[in-house]
Scaffold this active site. Structure first.
Site, PDB file in Angstrom:
ATOM      1  N   ASP A 211       0.839  -1.191   0.000  1.00 13.10           N
ATOM      2  CA  ASP A 211       0.000   0.000   0.000  1.00 13.10           C
ATOM      3  C   ASP A 211       0.878   1.246   0.000  1.00 13.10           C
ATOM      4  O   ASP A 211       1.151   1.833   1.039  1.00 13.10           O
ATOM      5  CB  ASP A 211      -0.997   0.028   1.172  1.00 13.10           C
ATOM      6  CG  ASP A 211      -2.137  -0.941   0.970  1.00 13.10           C
ATOM      7  OD1 ASP A 211      -2.225  -1.551  -0.110  1.00 13.10           O
ATOM      8  OD2 ASP A 211      -2.958  -1.077   1.900  1.00 13.10           O
ATOM      9  N   TYR A 214      -1.814   5.059  -2.345  1.00 16.69           N
ATOM     10  CA  TYR A 214      -3.268   5.240  -2.207  1.00 16.69           C
ATOM     11  C   TYR A 214      -3.851   6.107  -3.323  1.00 16.69           C
ATOM     12  O   TYR A 214      -4.889   6.727  -3.145  1.00 16.69           O
ATOM     13  CB  TYR A 214      -3.645   5.850  -0.857  1.00 16.69           C
ATOM     14  CG  TYR A 214      -3.629   4.884   0.305  1.00 16.69           C
ATOM     15  CD1 TYR A 214      -2.435   4.414   0.816  1.00 16.69           C
ATOM     16  CD2 TYR A 214      -4.817   4.452   0.897  1.00 16.69           C
ATOM     17  CE1 TYR A 214      -2.412   3.534   1.889  1.00 16.69           C
ATOM     18  CE2 TYR A 214      -4.797   3.574   1.974  1.00 16.69           C
ATOM     19  CZ  TYR A 214      -3.593   3.123   2.465  1.00 16.69           C
ATOM     20  OH  TYR A 214      -3.572   2.266   3.519  1.00 16.69           O
ATOM     21  N   ASN A 248      -3.201  -4.225  -1.666  1.00 17.75           N
ATOM     22  CA  ASN A 248      -4.434  -4.063  -2.450  1.00 17.75           C
ATOM     23  C   ASN A 248      -4.482  -2.707  -3.163  1.00 17.75           C
ATOM     24  O   ASN A 248      -5.057  -2.593  -4.246  1.00 17.75           O
ATOM     25  CB  ASN A 248      -5.676  -4.262  -1.577  1.00 17.75           C
ATOM     26  CG  ASN A 248      -5.656  -3.446  -0.310  1.00 17.75           C
ATOM     27  OD1 ASN A 248      -4.685  -3.474   0.441  1.00 17.75           O
ATOM     28  ND2 ASN A 248      -6.719  -2.706  -0.070  1.00 17.75           N
ATOM     29  N   HIS A 343     -10.826  -5.802   8.358  1.00 23.16           N
ATOM     30  CA  HIS A 343     -10.170  -6.775   7.468  1.00 23.16           C
ATOM     31  C   HIS A 343     -10.077  -8.169   8.095  1.00 23.16           C
ATOM     32  O   HIS A 343      -9.175  -8.943   7.775  1.00 23.16           O
ATOM     33  CB  HIS A 343      -8.755  -6.309   7.063  1.00 23.16           C
ATOM     34  CG  HIS A 343      -8.733  -5.056   6.263  1.00 23.16           C
ATOM     35  ND1 HIS A 343      -9.544  -4.862   5.163  1.00 23.16           N
ATOM     36  CD2 HIS A 343      -7.997  -3.925   6.390  1.00 23.16           C
ATOM     37  CE1 HIS A 343      -9.287  -3.664   4.661  1.00 23.16           C
ATOM     38  NE2 HIS A 343      -8.372  -3.084   5.377  1.00 23.16           N
ATOM     39  N   HIS A 370      -1.753  -3.862   5.963  1.00 26.74           N
ATOM     40  CA  HIS A 370      -3.188  -3.874   5.641  1.00 26.74           C
ATOM     41  C   HIS A 370      -4.118  -3.415   6.759  1.00 26.74           C
ATOM     42  O   HIS A 370      -4.974  -2.575   6.539  1.00 26.74           O
ATOM     43  CB  HIS A 370      -3.588  -5.263   5.156  1.00 26.74           C
ATOM     44  CG  HIS A 370      -4.872  -5.305   4.387  1.00 26.74           C
ATOM     45  ND1 HIS A 370      -5.189  -4.378   3.425  1.00 26.74           N
ATOM     46  CD2 HIS A 370      -5.912  -6.175   4.439  1.00 26.74           C
ATOM     47  CE1 HIS A 370      -6.370  -4.679   2.912  1.00 26.74           C
ATOM     48  NE2 HIS A 370      -6.839  -5.747   3.509  1.00 26.74           N
ATOM     49  N   VAL A 371      -3.983  -3.985   7.945  1.00 29.01           N
ATOM     50  CA  VAL A 371      -4.902  -3.633   9.035  1.00 29.01           C
ATOM     51  C   VAL A 371      -4.363  -2.411   9.760  1.00 29.01           C
ATOM     52  O   VAL A 371      -3.173  -2.347  10.076  1.00 29.01           O
ATOM     53  CB  VAL A 371      -5.054  -4.811  10.020  1.00 29.01           C
ATOM     54  CG1 VAL A 371      -5.961  -4.415  11.167  1.00 29.01           C
ATOM     55  CG2 VAL A 371      -5.604  -6.023   9.288  1.00 29.01           C
ATOM     56  N   HIS A 372      -5.223  -1.466  10.046  1.00 28.08           N
ATOM     57  CA  HIS A 372      -4.774  -0.182  10.584  1.00 28.08           C
ATOM     58  C   HIS A 372      -4.570  -0.231  12.093  1.00 28.08           C
ATOM     59  O   HIS A 372      -5.130   0.559  12.840  1.00 28.08           O
ATOM     60  CB  HIS A 372      -5.764   0.913  10.197  1.00 28.08           C
ATOM     61  CG  HIS A 372      -5.875   1.061   8.717  1.00 28.08           C
ATOM     62  ND1 HIS A 372      -6.731   1.949   8.127  1.00 28.08           N
ATOM     63  CD2 HIS A 372      -5.237   0.441   7.710  1.00 28.08           C
ATOM     64  CE1 HIS A 372      -6.614   1.862   6.810  1.00 28.08           C
ATOM     65  NE2 HIS A 372      -5.722   0.952   6.537  1.00 28.08           N
TER      66      HIS A 372
HETATM   67 FE   LIG Z   1      -4.124  -2.822   2.375  1.00 28.21          FE
END
Ligand SMILES: [Fe+2]
Ligand SMILES: *[C@@H]1O[C@H](CO)[C@@H](O)[C@H](O)[C@H]1NC(C)=O
Ligand SMILES: *[C@@H]1O[C@H](CO)[C@@H](O)[C@H](O)[C@H]1NC(C)=O
Ligand SMILES: *[C@@H]1O[C@H](CO)[C@@H](O)[C@H](O)[C@H]1NC(C)=O
Ligand SMILES: *[C@@H]1O[C@H](CO)[C@@H](O)[C@H](O)[C@H]1NC(C)=O
Ligand SMILES: *[C@@H]1O[C@H](CO)[C@@H](O)[C@H](O)[C@H]1NC(C)=O
Ligand SMILES: *[C@@H]1O[C@H](CO)[C@@H](O)[C@H](O)[C@H]1NC(C)=O
Length: 483
Positions: A211, A214, A248, A343, A370-372
């Protein structure tokens, strides 16, 4: 008596849910759309910009140097030389391959990728791009020769870089506003932390968990955001290699605007040495660096039985020689063990495919983004389940990796502060905030790991622990030393 029972129950409860959920609550922060003007290009006609480097071969004797020129493809050369205590070594020149792409109505600049080869180990090199008064000079240091007891320090970053962009931009934006508002009341911890990471240079290379820009959060995937992101991180990635993992947000798959080629901007802009590990795709590959063997996987490419990624990984794992590279580290984007409701279980199908291989091959660490939020697992595995036997619980397993999730906080969707309760037994430490980690490999048995929360003005080591190598020293590790 009752008191004793109460204490016993309390203690038992703690044993069952042994993990720590940090009570640290990050201050909410507004997310502001970032004006592109805050990422100016360097001065001068057609000056090289967006400079970034990554390892260019199997062992660290090559470097891929990439940059963009906005107007003309030429000059197209890297000049580089060894820095011998401040004296210049012999100068070498090498040309880059030039590419560019269109995305909807965006046309990229000229993207250059040059691979400098046959470098000496553990040596500082200086390199120059551009010409005359647009010449820009950078430097990097090659890693030591691959070997089992070579100390080496990696920085590990997830997508929080974006929020760093965000908050740096936001504070610049605020400074513009301040001329009108006159209020200097707030600090932006993420800018401070990025500055810290860049300044202290403890990390010698970055493991980046996916990522990047963005850009896809903007209308028509505004690809100018890829340019601005590359300008922002240049001050680190032009000087030390970042090992790239696709997330992603690299997919940029948008059939509604006839953009049907997944990973198009990412693959044009970021090259990796995938052929050196017999991979057929830049989305999965491996490198050796000092005492580490690093395998990068793609959460967003097929990994079912018989797929190219599956076949590659199957052939790849037996190639790892722990007598040469004791530390086996895997990077992927979507975590396999994540107790955040955000997620939740997105990485599950990949875990089902590959977890038993990781345990058989004694992978030391698996990093995901991915996970914040941040999470570190116990050494556990969950590989018994076979549809009929009802065995589907993560169990302590000395051969299993530790799973670490270093995702972002503070982006548009905000922080993922909704953990599942109670904390599952596989989760050793979790906290709804963001930061970066430093992994200091000391020798074949020991590595010291710290995750730094971005806290107000300084990075705070919120989760630190020793990792013991699974092949050479598979003992149980102490739990977190701080929180
Ligand atoms: Fe992600
Ligand atoms: C670079 O040099 C050219 C002439 O050679 C000059 O026109 C230009 O203004 C210079 N640019 C900068 C940034 O100094
Ligand atoms: C691309 O299309 C959008 C929407 O129509 C427009 O706002 C933008 O200016 C266009 N960009 C270019 C480079 O033509
Ligand atoms: C970011 O932090 C650095 C180091 O503390 C500081 O010099 C710089 O002014 C900060 N930038 C912004 C935009 O706040
Ligand atoms: C599933 O596990 C059970 C119990 O361990 C075993 O008897 C059975 O053979 C396994 N089935 C398959 C398809 O492996
Ligand atoms: C937290 O996640 C659970 C499970 O997905 C959901 O039911 C709940 O509404 C979420 N809470 C908040 C505050 O978002
Ligand atoms: C490996 O490093 C650890 C931590 O620095 C140290 O305690 C240990 O003695 C080292 N092992 C060897 C064989 O040097």
């Amino acid at each position: 008596m009752w008191v004793l029972i109460f204490f016993w129950l309390h203690y038992a409860a703690r044993l069952c849910n042994g993990g720590v959920t940090s009570s640290y609550i990050r201050k909410p922060r507004a997310s502001v759309d970032l004006p592109l003007e805050l990422f100016p290009s360097p001065l001068g006609f057609n000056a090289p910009e967006q400079v970034h480097i990554t390892q260019g071969d199997r062992v660290g004797r090559s470097m891929i140097i990439s940059w963009v020129t906005p107007i003309k493809p030429y000059p197209n050369e890297v000049t580089y030389w060894e820095d011998i205590n401040g004296k210049h070594g012999h100068k070498h020149k090498i040309s880059a391959k030039i590419t560019s792409y269109r995305y909807y109505n965006y046309t990229s600049g000229f993207i250059h990728h040059a691979t400098v080869r046959r470098l000496k180990y553990d040596t500082k090199y200086i390199y120059e791009l551009g010409k005359h008064n647009t010449t820009r000079r950078f430097h990097f240091t090659t890693p030591p020769q691959v070997g089992p007891d070579v100390p080496y320090t990696f920085g590990v970053m997830g997508e929080q870089i974006y929020s760093r962009v965000n908050s740096i931009m936001y504070s610049l934006y605020l400074q513009f506003m301040l001329m009108y508002l006159g209020d200097l009341g707030q600090t932006y911890d993420s800018n401070q932390t990025f500055e810290h990471y860049v300044a202290n240079r403890k990390g010698q290379a970055v493991l980046f968990l996916g990522d990047l820009s963005y850009a896809d959060d903007y209308e028509f995937h505004d690809n100018r955001r890829w340019d601005s992101w590359a300008k922002f991180v240049e001050k680190s990635v032009a000087y030390q290699p970042w090992i790239w993992t696709a997330g992603n947000h690299e997919l940029d798959y948008a059939p509604e605007i006839e953009e049907n080629t997944p990973f198009k901007p990412y693959m044009h802009r970021y090259h990796v040495p995938y052929k050196a590990s017999q991979s057929t795709s830049p989305l999965w590959y491996s490198i050796k660096r000092a005492s580490a063997y690093i395998i990068v996987l793609s959460s967003y490419s097929a990994y079912g039985t018989y797929t190219p990624q599956y076949n590659w990984l199957q052939q790849e794992l037996p190639k790892v020689n722990r007598a040469e590279t004791p530390w086996l580290i895997v990077l992927l984007h979507s975590p396999w063990y994540n107790s955040n409701n955000y997620h939740y279980m997105e990485g599950e199908s990949m875990r089902v495919m590959f977890e038993s291989w990781f345990v058989q091959n004694k992978v030391d660490l698996v990093f995901a983004g991915h996970v914040h939020s941040y999470e570190r697992s116990e050494r556990i595995s969950n590989t018994k389940y076979n549809i009929t036997n009802n065995l589907g619980t993560p169990m302590k397993d000395a051969s299993a990796p530790v799973y670490i999730t270093i995702g972002d906080g503070g982006n548009i969707e905000g922080l993922a502060n909704n953990f599942s309760e109670p904390q599952p037994s596989y989760s050793a430490f979790r906290e709804a905030s963001f930061g970066h980690a430093i992994l200091e490999i000391k020798n074949r048995t020991h590595a010291f790991y710290s995750w730094y929360r971005n806290h107000e003005n300084e990075p705070i080591a919120a989760d630190s622990t020793w990792f013991y190598n699974r092949y050479w020293y598979p003992h149980e590790e102490p739990s977190s030393t701080k929180n």
